[in-house]
Design a protein around this motif. Sequence first.
Motif, mmCIF file in Angstrom:
data_model
loop_
_atom_site.group_PDB
_atom_site.id
_atom_site.type_symbol
_atom_site.label_atom_id
_atom_site.label_comp_id
_atom_site.label_asym_id
_atom_site.label_seq_id
_atom_site.Cartn_x
_atom_site.Cartn_y
_atom_site.Cartn_z
ATOM 1 N N THR A 4 0.637 -1.195 0.097
ATOM 2 C CA THR A 4 -0.055 -0.183 0.023
ATOM 3 C C THR A 4 0.925 1.250 0.091
ATOM 4 O O THR A 4 1.833 1.358 0.775
ATOM 5 C CB THR A 4 -0.861 0.023 1.250
ATOM 6 O OG1 THR A 4 -1.773 -0.984 1.294
ATOM 7 C CG2 THR A 4 -1.667 1.267 1.433
ATOM 8 N N ALA A 46 -0.105 0.288 7.992
ATOM 9 C CA ALA A 46 -0.436 -0.363 6.751
ATOM 10 C C ALA A 46 0.145 0.473 5.552
ATOM 11 O O ALA A 46 -0.009 -0.126 4.336
ATOM 12 C CB ALA A 46 -2.077 -0.205 6.538
ATOM 13 N N ASP A 113 -8.110 3.148 8.301
ATOM 14 C CA ASP A 113 -8.576 1.810 8.613
ATOM 15 C C ASP A 113 -9.902 1.565 7.902
ATOM 16 O O ASP A 113 -9.868 0.456 7.268
ATOM 17 C CB ASP A 113 -8.515 1.922 10.225
ATOM 18 C CG ASP A 113 -7.179 1.769 10.746
ATOM 19 O OD1 ASP A 113 -6.343 1.422 10.180
ATOM 20 O OD2 ASP A 113 -7.597 2.105 12.078
ATOM 21 N N ARG A 114 -10.617 2.507 8.067
ATOM 22 C CA ARG A 114 -12.230 2.388 7.384
ATOM 23 C C ARG A 114 -11.868 2.363 5.810
ATOM 24 O O ARG A 114 -12.562 1.520 5.074
ATOM 25 C CB ARG A 114 -13.121 3.371 7.902
ATOM 26 C CG ARG A 114 -13.316 3.371 9.216
ATOM 27 C CD ARG A 114 -14.539 4.307 9.426
ATOM 28 N NE ARG A 114 -14.127 5.636 9.450
ATOM 29 C CZ ARG A 114 -13.735 6.408 10.476
ATOM 30 N NH1 ARG A 114 -13.337 5.796 11.738
ATOM 31 N NH2 ARG A 114 -13.577 7.802 10.407
ATOM 32 N N LEU A 116 -9.279 1.190 3.773
ATOM 33 C CA LEU A 116 -8.914 -0.101 3.280
ATOM 34 C C LEU A 116 -9.923 -1.321 3.837
ATOM 35 O O LEU A 116 -9.932 -2.259 2.836
ATOM 36 C CB LEU A 116 -7.203 -0.425 4.195
ATOM 37 C CG LEU A 116 -6.264 0.605 4.068
ATOM 38 C CD1 LEU A 116 -5.026 0.321 4.783
ATOM 39 C CD2 LEU A 116 -5.914 0.588 2.399
ATOM 40 N N GLU A 117 -10.269 -1.181 4.662
ATOM 41 C CA GLU A 117 -11.432 -2.186 5.026
ATOM 42 C C GLU A 117 -12.462 -2.215 3.722
ATOM 43 O O GLU A 117 -13.107 -3.364 3.478
ATOM 44 C CB GLU A 117 -11.892 -2.141 6.234
ATOM 45 C CG GLU A 117 -11.193 -2.340 7.499
ATOM 46 C CD GLU A 117 -11.802 -2.111 8.915
ATOM 47 O OE1 GLU A 117 -12.987 -1.469 8.918
ATOM 48 O OE2 GLU A 117 -11.154 -2.037 9.910
ATOM 49 N N ALA A 118 -12.868 -1.181 3.320
ATOM 50 C CA ALA A 118 -13.746 -0.831 2.305
ATOM 51 C C ALA A 118 -13.558 -1.512 0.965
ATOM 52 O O ALA A 118 -14.523 -1.905 0.068
ATOM 53 C CB ALA A 118 -14.280 0.556 2.241
ATOM 54 N N ASP A 120 -12.400 -4.256 0.710
ATOM 55 C CA ASP A 120 -12.743 -5.690 0.650
ATOM 56 C C ASP A 120 -14.249 -6.150 -0.166
ATOM 57 O O ASP A 120 -14.426 -7.128 -0.678
ATOM 58 C CB ASP A 120 -12.977 -6.277 2.031
ATOM 59 C CG ASP A 120 -11.752 -6.446 2.919
ATOM 60 O OD1 ASP A 120 -10.739 -6.474 2.185
ATOM 61 O OD2 ASP A 120 -11.900 -6.334 4.138
ATOM 62 N N SER A 121 -14.743 -4.962 -0.239
ATOM 63 C CA SER A 121 -16.280 -5.112 -0.951
ATOM 64 C C SER A 121 -16.494 -4.323 -2.157
ATOM 65 O O SER A 121 -17.479 -4.243 -2.834
ATOM 66 C CB SER A 121 -17.338 -5.217 0.094
ATOM 67 O OG SER A 121 -17.250 -3.994 0.670
ATOM 68 N N ILE A 192 -17.139 6.105 3.058
ATOM 69 C CA ILE A 192 -16.930 5.924 4.337
ATOM 70 C C ILE A 192 -17.101 6.939 5.198
ATOM 71 O O ILE A 192 -16.901 8.002 4.910
ATOM 72 C CB ILE A 192 -15.790 4.815 4.609
ATOM 73 C CG1 ILE A 192 -14.426 5.564 4.402
ATOM 74 C CG2 ILE A 192 -15.638 3.592 4.173
ATOM 75 C CD1 ILE A 192 -13.826 6.459 5.325
#
Length: 377
Positions: A4, A46, A113-114, A116-118, A120-121, A192
């Motif tokens: 990243t 990250a 964090d939010r 990078l998590e997003a 996933d979808s 997000i």
Amino acid sequence: MTRTAALIVAAGQGVRAGQSIPKQYATLGNRAVLAHAIDALLAHPAVDSVQVVIGAGQEVLYSAAIGDRALPAPVIGGAARRDSVIAGLRAIDADIVLIHDAARPFLPPAVIDRLLEALDSHDGAIPGLPVADTLTTAEGKPVPRDGLFRVQTPQTFRRAAILAAHEAWDAAAEATDDAQVARAAGLSVAVIKGDRALEKLTTPEDFAAASQALEARMISRTATGFDVHAFAEGSSVWIGGVEIAHSQALSGHSDADVALHALVDALLGTIGAGDIGSHFPPSDMQWKGAPSHLFLDHARKLVVEAGGIIDFVDLTIICEAPKVGPHREAIRNRIADLLGLKLSQVSVKATTTEKLGFTGRREGIAAQATATVRVPA
């Protein structure tokens, strides 16, 4: 392994900010706006690397802004923001990229964090804040605010996908942000939860508010330093960066400036960075005879890199001779110059031990220093 990278777009001129230089290089606290953004991204576990895109002719400003930070060479951007983004994307070797505006210096790690998590979808993700104010046209016609967001950065995508989207975009059309380009290419983009700390600096009022917010998150620390040097053969002594004629010199590995050495320890103490000996050991011959202002500048830089602001330094010189009084103002001016402080932020005092102890016997000079520094809480 997924890599990243952060891409900071810092090629603009920022004329509305009322600064004498582009706003990304203006000072906020004791760091450039750009440096705040860089440090926030580098601090996130990250983020593997940070690439900055600057405008042509901004190389000197960029170098001054980043200081000793180890970053890849900056990329020269284009006339439009999208040109700069493309140039930066082509220079990055990573799987995921966070595209960020340099004019947003405060970046909470939870937002990253939010984002990078997003991924996933979704193909991309952007931070946004719901519009809270009533909206209306110039004619007074209300505009529904449901589903409306104020978009922020960084905006996060898989690098290959967003680069392809930018390269496919109609160059004649204006793109307000990277999400617009991504959606036009058929990519799904999640919104997000953003953060008010990510407000963009545009006007002088924005800078004033950012300064207040920065100061509100800082605490004050005070630390002391103490040093002693014995007399040796010679014809002058260095005290506080000023050479003073005397019948003897001070013995030491460097120039034995007892005052600056005490001040170095005080500054290092405010950020918990050890003492002068741990940074410049007497066993290291490269410091033999070295001027002590190099040590003080090193301590100052460490304070700055820690996000600290030096508010005040106080120095007490303890000796029977030479007389410090005639040189007091020269010492104050020299220390103020070395630390980038106003003269009113530097105090220099001198005293004796009433002929008691080693200083009273004229065997050497001692110095005690105190530094007050504001650091991030």
